[in-house]
Structures are given as structure tokens and as C-alpha cells.
Design a protein around this motif. Structure first.
Motif, PDB file in Angstrom:
ATOM      1  N   HIS A   1       0.812  -1.364  -0.043  1.00  0.00           N
ATOM      2  CA  HIS A   1       0.067   0.191   0.088  1.00  0.00           C
ATOM      3  C   HIS A   1       0.928   1.253  -0.057  1.00  0.00           C
ATOM      4  O   HIS A   1       0.635   2.186  -0.715  1.00  0.00           O
ATOM      5  CB  HIS A   1      -0.902   0.063   1.114  1.00  0.00           C
ATOM      6  CG  HIS A   1      -2.128  -0.761   1.091  1.00  0.00           C
ATOM      7  ND1 HIS A   1      -3.499  -0.373   0.526  1.00  0.00           N
ATOM      8  CD2 HIS A   1      -2.307  -1.996   1.170  1.00  0.00           C
ATOM      9  CE1 HIS A   1      -4.180  -1.065   0.281  1.00  0.00           C
ATOM     10  NE2 HIS A   1      -3.733  -2.376   0.740  1.00  0.00           N
ATOM     11  N   ARG A   2       2.090   1.261   0.620  1.00  0.00           N
ATOM     12  CA  ARG A   2       2.844   2.465   0.878  1.00  0.00           C
ATOM     13  C   ARG A   2       3.226   2.591  -0.746  1.00  0.00           C
ATOM     14  O   ARG A   2       3.382   4.028  -1.127  1.00  0.00           O
ATOM     15  CB  ARG A   2       4.025   2.242   1.678  1.00  0.00           C
ATOM     16  CG  ARG A   2       3.398   2.311   3.069  1.00  0.00           C
ATOM     17  CD  ARG A   2       4.487   2.270   4.058  1.00  0.00           C
ATOM     18  NE  ARG A   2       4.461   2.137   5.520  1.00  0.00           N
ATOM     19  CZ  ARG A   2       4.976   1.890   6.547  1.00  0.00           C
ATOM     20  NH1 ARG A   2       6.243   1.383   6.530  1.00  0.00           N
ATOM     21  NH2 ARG A   2       4.689   1.976   7.883  1.00  0.00           N
ATOM     22  N   LEU A   3       3.765   1.756  -1.289  1.00  0.00           N
ATOM     23  CA  LEU A   3       4.376   1.716  -2.627  1.00  0.00           C
ATOM     24  C   LEU A   3       3.213   2.285  -3.680  1.00  0.00           C
ATOM     25  O   LEU A   3       3.567   3.107  -4.547  1.00  0.00           O
ATOM     26  CB  LEU A   3       4.996   0.476  -3.201  1.00  0.00           C
ATOM     27  CG  LEU A   3       6.304   0.006  -2.620  1.00  0.00           C
ATOM     28  CD1 LEU A   3       6.906  -1.305  -2.925  1.00  0.00           C
ATOM     29  CD2 LEU A   3       7.481   0.915  -2.766  1.00  0.00           C
ATOM     30  N   SER A   4       2.182   1.639  -3.633  1.00  0.00           N
ATOM     31  CA  SER A   4       0.949   2.002  -4.460  1.00  0.00           C
ATOM     32  C   SER A   4       0.758   3.598  -4.291  1.00  0.00           C
ATOM     33  O   SER A   4       0.481   4.289  -4.970  1.00  0.00           O
ATOM     34  CB  SER A   4      -0.259   1.295  -4.137  1.00  0.00           C
ATOM     35  OG  SER A   4      -0.711   1.349  -2.962  1.00  0.00           O
ATOM     36  N   ASP A   5       0.802   3.837  -3.024  1.00  0.00           N
ATOM     37  CA  ASP A   5       0.419   5.425  -2.709  1.00  0.00           C
ATOM     38  C   ASP A   5       1.386   6.350  -3.361  1.00  0.00           C
ATOM     39  O   ASP A   5       0.996   7.279  -4.160  1.00  0.00           O
ATOM     40  CB  ASP A   5       0.542   5.669  -1.267  1.00  0.00           C
ATOM     41  CG  ASP A   5      -0.322   5.080  -0.495  1.00  0.00           C
ATOM     42  OD1 ASP A   5      -1.630   4.682  -0.943  1.00  0.00           O
ATOM     43  OD2 ASP A   5      -0.290   5.015   0.728  1.00  0.00           O
ATOM     44  N   GLN A   6       2.892   5.850  -3.568  1.00  0.00           N
ATOM     45  CA  GLN A   6       3.822   6.722  -3.933  1.00  0.00           C
ATOM     46  C   GLN A   6       3.667   6.802  -5.563  1.00  0.00           C
ATOM     47  O   GLN A   6       3.946   7.673  -6.376  1.00  0.00           O
ATOM     48  CB  GLN A   6       5.246   6.243  -3.772  1.00  0.00           C
ATOM     49  CG  GLN A   6       5.526   6.215  -2.073  1.00  0.00           C
ATOM     50  CD  GLN A   6       6.912   5.710  -1.801  1.00  0.00           C
ATOM     51  OE1 GLN A   6       7.892   6.314  -2.063  1.00  0.00           O
ATOM     52  NE2 GLN A   6       6.837   4.570  -1.001  1.00  0.00           N
ATOM     53  N   ILE A   7       3.391   5.390  -5.895  1.00  0.00           N
ATOM     54  CA  ILE A   7       3.264   5.369  -7.710  1.00  0.00           C
ATOM     55  C   ILE A   7       2.252   6.079  -7.925  1.00  0.00           C
ATOM     56  O   ILE A   7       2.237   6.670  -8.952  1.00  0.00           O
ATOM     57  CB  ILE A   7       3.263   3.880  -7.904  1.00  0.00           C
ATOM     58  CG1 ILE A   7       4.563   3.178  -7.782  1.00  0.00           C
ATOM     59  CG2 ILE A   7       2.743   3.527  -9.404  1.00  0.00           C
ATOM     60  CD1 ILE A   7       4.201   1.563  -7.896  1.00  0.00           C
ATOM     61  N   ALA A   8       1.096   6.104  -7.426  1.00  0.00           N
ATOM     62  CA  ALA A   8      -0.095   6.836  -7.723  1.00  0.00           C
ATOM     63  C   ALA A   8       0.357   8.587  -7.736  1.00  0.00           C
ATOM     64  O   ALA A   8      -0.257   9.173  -8.592  1.00  0.00           O
ATOM     65  CB  ALA A   8      -1.286   6.654  -6.875  1.00  0.00           C
TER      66      ALA A   8
ATOM     67  N   THR B   1      15.176  -2.699  -3.371  1.00  0.00           N
ATOM     68  CA  THR B   1      15.919  -3.713  -2.710  1.00  0.00           C
ATOM     69  C   THR B   1      16.186  -3.610  -1.054  1.00  0.00           C
ATOM     70  O   THR B   1      15.524  -2.604  -0.427  1.00  0.00           O
ATOM     71  CB  THR B   1      17.419  -4.412  -3.150  1.00  0.00           C
ATOM     72  OG1 THR B   1      17.811  -5.541  -2.612  1.00  0.00           O
ATOM     73  CG2 THR B   1      18.311  -3.093  -3.024  1.00  0.00           C
ATOM     74  N   ASP B   2      16.640  -4.545  -0.441  1.00  0.00           N
ATOM     75  CA  ASP B   2      16.677  -4.408   0.854  1.00  0.00           C
ATOM     76  C   ASP B   2      18.109  -3.665   1.489  1.00  0.00           C
ATOM     77  O   ASP B   2      18.611  -3.853   2.587  1.00  0.00           O
ATOM     78  CB  ASP B   2      16.773  -5.720   1.705  1.00  0.00           C
ATOM     79  CG  ASP B   2      17.607  -6.752   1.302  1.00  0.00           C
ATOM     80  OD1 ASP B   2      18.302  -6.576   0.217  1.00  0.00           O
ATOM     81  OD2 ASP B   2      17.598  -7.984   1.937  1.00  0.00           O
ATOM     82  N   THR B   3      18.822  -3.302   0.498  1.00  0.00           N
ATOM     83  CA  THR B   3      20.198  -2.615   1.077  1.00  0.00           C
ATOM     84  C   THR B   3      20.208  -1.059   0.240  1.00  0.00           C
ATOM     85  O   THR B   3      19.177  -0.715  -0.394  1.00  0.00           O
ATOM     86  CB  THR B   3      21.364  -3.181   0.056  1.00  0.00           C
ATOM     87  OG1 THR B   3      21.256  -3.046  -1.359  1.00  0.00           O
ATOM     88  CG2 THR B   3      21.470  -4.721   0.675  1.00  0.00           C
ATOM     89  N   GLY B   4      20.944  -0.409   0.679  1.00  0.00           N
ATOM     90  CA  GLY B   4      21.204   1.178   0.527  1.00  0.00           C
ATOM     91  C   GLY B   4      21.366   1.391  -1.063  1.00  0.00           C
ATOM     92  O   GLY B   4      21.343   2.708  -1.273  1.00  0.00           O
TER      93      GLY B   4
ATOM     94  N   PRO C   1      17.153   1.705  -1.401  1.00  0.00           N
ATOM     95  CA  PRO C   1      16.462   0.732  -0.309  1.00  0.00           C
ATOM     96  C   PRO C   1      14.809   0.871  -0.343  1.00  0.00           C
ATOM     97  O   PRO C   1      14.384   1.952   0.246  1.00  0.00           O
ATOM     98  CB  PRO C   1      17.168   1.625   0.890  1.00  0.00           C
ATOM     99  CG  PRO C   1      17.468   2.980   0.301  1.00  0.00           C
ATOM    100  CD  PRO C   1      17.877   2.844  -1.306  1.00  0.00           C
ATOM    101  N   GLY C   2      14.197  -0.354  -0.812  1.00  0.00           N
ATOM    102  CA  GLY C   2      12.941  -0.068  -0.931  1.00  0.00           C
ATOM    103  C   GLY C   2      12.121  -0.046   0.402  1.00  0.00           C
ATOM    104  O   GLY C   2      10.828   0.366   0.508  1.00  0.00           O
ATOM    105  N   LYS C   3      12.770  -0.206   1.572  1.00  0.00           N
ATOM    106  CA  LYS C   3      11.927  -0.278   2.878  1.00  0.00           C
ATOM    107  C   LYS C   3      11.963   0.981   3.236  1.00  0.00           C
ATOM    108  O   LYS C   3      11.120   1.133   4.424  1.00  0.00           O
ATOM    109  CB  LYS C   3      12.392  -1.459   3.814  1.00  0.00           C
ATOM    110  CG  LYS C   3      12.140  -2.763   3.493  1.00  0.00           C
ATOM    111  CD  LYS C   3      12.826  -3.765   4.469  1.00  0.00           C
ATOM    112  CE  LYS C   3      12.256  -5.265   4.076  1.00  0.00           C
ATOM    113  NZ  LYS C   3      12.705  -6.175   5.072  1.00  0.00           N
ATOM    114  N   GLU C   4      12.726   1.955   3.018  1.00  0.00           N
ATOM    115  CA  GLU C   4      12.876   3.267   3.352  1.00  0.00           C
ATOM    116  C   GLU C   4      11.339   3.951   3.185  1.00  0.00           C
ATOM    117  O   GLU C   4      10.882   3.977   2.038  1.00  0.00           O
ATOM    118  CB  GLU C   4      14.006   4.124   3.060  1.00  0.00           C
ATOM    119  CG  GLU C   4      15.066   3.566   3.479  1.00  0.00           C
ATOM    120  CD  GLU C   4      16.222   4.695   3.552  1.00  0.00           C
ATOM    121  OE1 GLU C   4      15.852   6.112   3.273  1.00  0.00           O
ATOM    122  OE2 GLU C   4      17.555   4.479   3.899  1.00  0.00           O
TER     123      GLU C   4
END
Length: 416
Positions: free
Chosen positions: A62-69, A204-207, A270-273
Motif C-alpha cells: 500500500h505504501r508503494l502504491s500510494d507513491q506510484i499513484a 531492494t533491502d540494501t542502500g 532501499p525499498g523499505k525506506e
């Protein structure tokens, strides 16, 4: 462990960071303006970003979809393709497994369960913005055949014209080793070339890319910009991946090489930020930007350069190897010493020198059985040996790309 946020100096770039290059690609000093001009992009999201201890992380989706939208809203006409990992990881908890399956049937069955879960989550996340999504599942065979490659491109172009978000994944339910892309890092690079994307963002999970493994060395330095992937950059990579993913940093660098050959920038971030996509497009210097100097290939040669797995090998003598590498000549049958594999006319094959080093990839004008009969012979002897002569060349130079620019899959990448 606290990772270092220090940035490596510009020794990692071989061109200035400011201004436009002669080929028309902007430098990295103004990322906001540069990224703001990217109208069509591929966003690859890894399993390590989308999943957690309890399976699929719907909050992250949902966080990623919010940003993409929001990115679509900021620029009318912006087109985004998502390459989403996570089918196997999504299915783990659903079927009651505690670790990633080790056998192909178990992986495929888990993916069959998880892919539905994954797509339902993406669909629900975009539904609140009244954005439609479309599922596309591919194997490397779909892009290795020129006609199927063009059909896939036409489908994606139509979906984008309709304002629909394609969500792509490898078809894990039917794929076997012979038709695997390797991982979704490679798939995202191929999709970018397929649709002529302006940018690839690999979450990804790295910076980003560090000068050494940050999980093992707290003083590791982030490399902010890379213009060319050479042995020095490759030495920074590790092939290892996480518990739920298949691609490590080595795989991502090989994907970046494919993108650079296509003239397409790529960012590892870093995708989790929190708000990572918005911050990137706001100009924050996050992750590693792979910035091309020029487009090396396009059209059929771009397809050849990005092929996941050619069908066979031709071992060449020294004269033929030099003619292909140094003089831009076609491959004649007299220069072929050995044929490896079984393939047909029009099939992509690798050309190797006597030490088995890859020279390049090209389309064969003859079947493998025919090349095996005419190898070492002059072109005027072809018809007398096999009964006909389709062409003088085994591979025409217009259907050949060099391995220095057509990036080869390494063993480490396949194992990642």
C-alpha cells in the motif's frame, strides 16, 4: 549493525557528474530535473521488500502504491510498469511452510498459491485510486523468440495506452532451469529494453551498491554514481541473496549492465525506506545511480544484447574470432571449429573463441546439424555439402552483437 552513510569519491565514475554528455545524457548533479523527465519507467520490487516474517507485507504494498499513484499524478502521461517478486514468498505462509521450498515442484506449487495472493494485494492497493492493474507472467522463452518478444511488447504498449498498470513476474508455476530468466532483476532490465523505458528503479533491502559488503563491514561506503560496469565495480558485488529472494547484488549489477547497454539509467535503492520513490524523484541522493553515456544498441540488436539464454555455442578459430571482434565482419563457415547444442535457423547462439571466452551473440543462418557439416569449409562448398546455400555467412554481422556490450549471464548470477 549500523551501516556507513559515507559516499565513495568520483573514482567510480569515468565522466563528469555535471552537465550534458555529448550523447545527450544528463549528469547526476541535478537528479530531480533528470528524473522528472522520465516519462516511462520500470519499478522492480524484490521479495525482501514485499515480504516479512508473516508472509506478504500488505502495508508495504500500500505504501508503494500510494507513491506510484502520486508519481503518476505529478506528471500527466507518466507510465509505470511494476516487476513484482514475491509469489513464492507469499505462498509460504499460505500453505504452512516455514522455509523456501528446495525442489522445483514445491517451488512451483507454492508460487501457484502465492501469485494469486500477490496480485490480489496489488489490485486492492491501487483500487482506492481507481487504477486498474494487469497481470503478466513470462518465461525467458517468451522473450527469446523474436515474434513472441514483439507480441509481449504490443500487449504492454496497449495496456500503457489504456492507463493500466502492468504487474509482471516470472511464471514460476511452469518455469524450469532451461527457461528461467535467473531472477526478476534480469527480467526488469529486459522489460525496460522491450518497452523503451526511460528509467529502471530496483528496490531492494540494501542502500545501494557499496565498495564492500555492508553486512560484513561497517565502514563500507556507498557508491552514488556508476557510468560503466567494469571489473572494479563487479568486485564490489556479492552473489548472495536473502531467505525469500533469488537475486543478490551481483545479479543487480548484471541487470544494470543490460540497462546501460540499452541506454537506460537504473537506480538501486532501499525499498523499505519511507517514501523512497517520492524522495528519489524529489532529488535526494539515495542509492546508486547507473548512468549511461550513450545507447549502444536498439531494435533487433538490443533484443540480441539482452537475450537471457542463447540456444547453443559456436567455437571459432583465432582468425574468425579476430574478424568478429576487431573488424566487424560476418562469421563464415570456415571459421567454425565446433558446434555445441541443437538449434534451428534464426536461433540466437553464442560465439566463443578457442579458450571458450564469449565473443558475442548472433542469429544463425543454418541449423546446428548443417553447421556441423559445413564447418571449416569455404562458402562455395556449402551447397555441395548440404544441398543448398541459404547465405554465405553462418551469422551476418547485422545480426551479431559483441559480448563486451551484450552482457553475458555469469555463473554467479545464475546461482544468485
Amino acid at each position: 549493525m549500523t551501516l556507513s552513510t559515507k559516499n565513495r569519491s568520483n573514482e567510480w565514475t569515468d565522466s563528469p557528474e555535471k552537465g550534458m554528455s555529448p550523447e545527450g545524457f544528463i549528469g547526476s548533479s541535478d537528479r530531480k530535473a533528470f528524473l522528472g523527465r522520465c516519462r516511462r519507467m520500470v519499478i522492480k520490487v524484490g521479495s525482501a521488500v514485499l515480504t516479512g516474517p508473516r508472509g506478504l507485507n500488505r502495508v508495504m504494498i500500500h505504501r508503494l502504491s500510494d507513491q506510484i499513484a502520486e508519481l503518476r499524478e505529478r506528471q500527466q502521461g507518466r507510465e509505470i510498469v511494476i516487476v513484482s517478486s514475491g509469489a513464492v514468498a507469499s505462498g509460504l505462509r499460505k500453505v504452512g511452510l516455514t522455509e523456501r521450498p528446495r525442489t522445483i515442484p514445491h517451488k512451483q506449487a507454492t508460487a501457484a498459491v502465492g501469485q494469486g495472493v500477490l496480485m490480489e494485494a496489488w489490485e486492492a492497493a491501487f483500487d482506492k485510486y481507481e487504477l486498474l492493474v494487469a497481470q503478466i507472467l513470462l518465461t525467458s522463452e517468451d522473450l527469446a523468440h523474436r515474434h513472441r518478444y514483439l507480441n509481449a511488447r504490443n500487449t504492454l504498449e496497449t495496456l500503457l495506452d489504456w492507463g493500466i498498470l502492468p504487474i509482471i513476474n516470472e511464471n514460476d508455476t511452469v518455469v524450469v532451469e532451461e527457461i528461467k530468466f535467473g531472477d526478476n532483476d534480469q527480467l526488469s532490465a529486459m522489460i525496460a529494453g522491450l518497452i523503451g523505458a526511460d528509467l529502471v528503479v530496483n528496490l531492494t533491502d540494501t542502500g545501494g551498491l557499496y565498495d564492500c559488503d555492508p553486512r560484513l563491514n561497517a565502514s563500507a561506503c556507498l557508491i552514488p554514481v556508476v557510468h560503466r560496469v567494469d571489473s572494479k565495480v563487479m568486485a564490489c558485488a556479492t552473489p548472495s541473496s536473502g531467505d525469500v529472494g533469488t537475486g543478490g547484488m551481483l545479479s543487480k549489477i548484471n541487470a544494470a549492465r543490460k540497462c546501460l547497454a540499452s541506454g537506460i539509467p537504473m537506480i538501486i535503492a532501499p525499498g523499505k525506506e519511507r517514501d523512497i520513490l517520492l524522495r528519489l524523484f524529489d532529488g535526494e541522493t539515495i542509492g546508486t545511480l547507473f548512468l549511461p553515456k550513450k545507447r549502444i544498441y536498439q531494435g533487433k540488436k538490443l533484443w540480441l544484447a539482452n537475450l537471457p539464454k542463447p540456444a547453443g555455442d559456436l567455437i571459432l578459430d583465432d582468425g574468425a574470432a579476430t574478424a568478429l571482434q576487431k573488424r566487424g565482419k560476418s562469421l563464415l563457415p570456415i571459421g567454425v571449429r565446433e558446434v555445441v547444442g541443437t538449434f534451428g535457423v534464426g536461433t540466437p547462439v553464442r560465439c566463443l573463441d578457442g579458450s571458450k571466452k564469449v565473443i558475442g551473440v548472433g542469429l544463425s543462418n543454418y541449423k546446428s546439424s548443417e553447421i556441423d557439416r559445413i564447418k571449416g569449409h569455404h562458402t562455395e562448398e556449402i551447397e555441395g555439402i548440404i544441398g543448398y546455400k541459404h547465405s554465405d555467412e553462418v551469422i551476418h554481422r547485422n545480426n551479431f552483437v559483441l559480448a563486451d556490450e551484450a552482457i553475458e549471464t555469469t555463473e554467479g548470477e545464475r546461482d544468485a
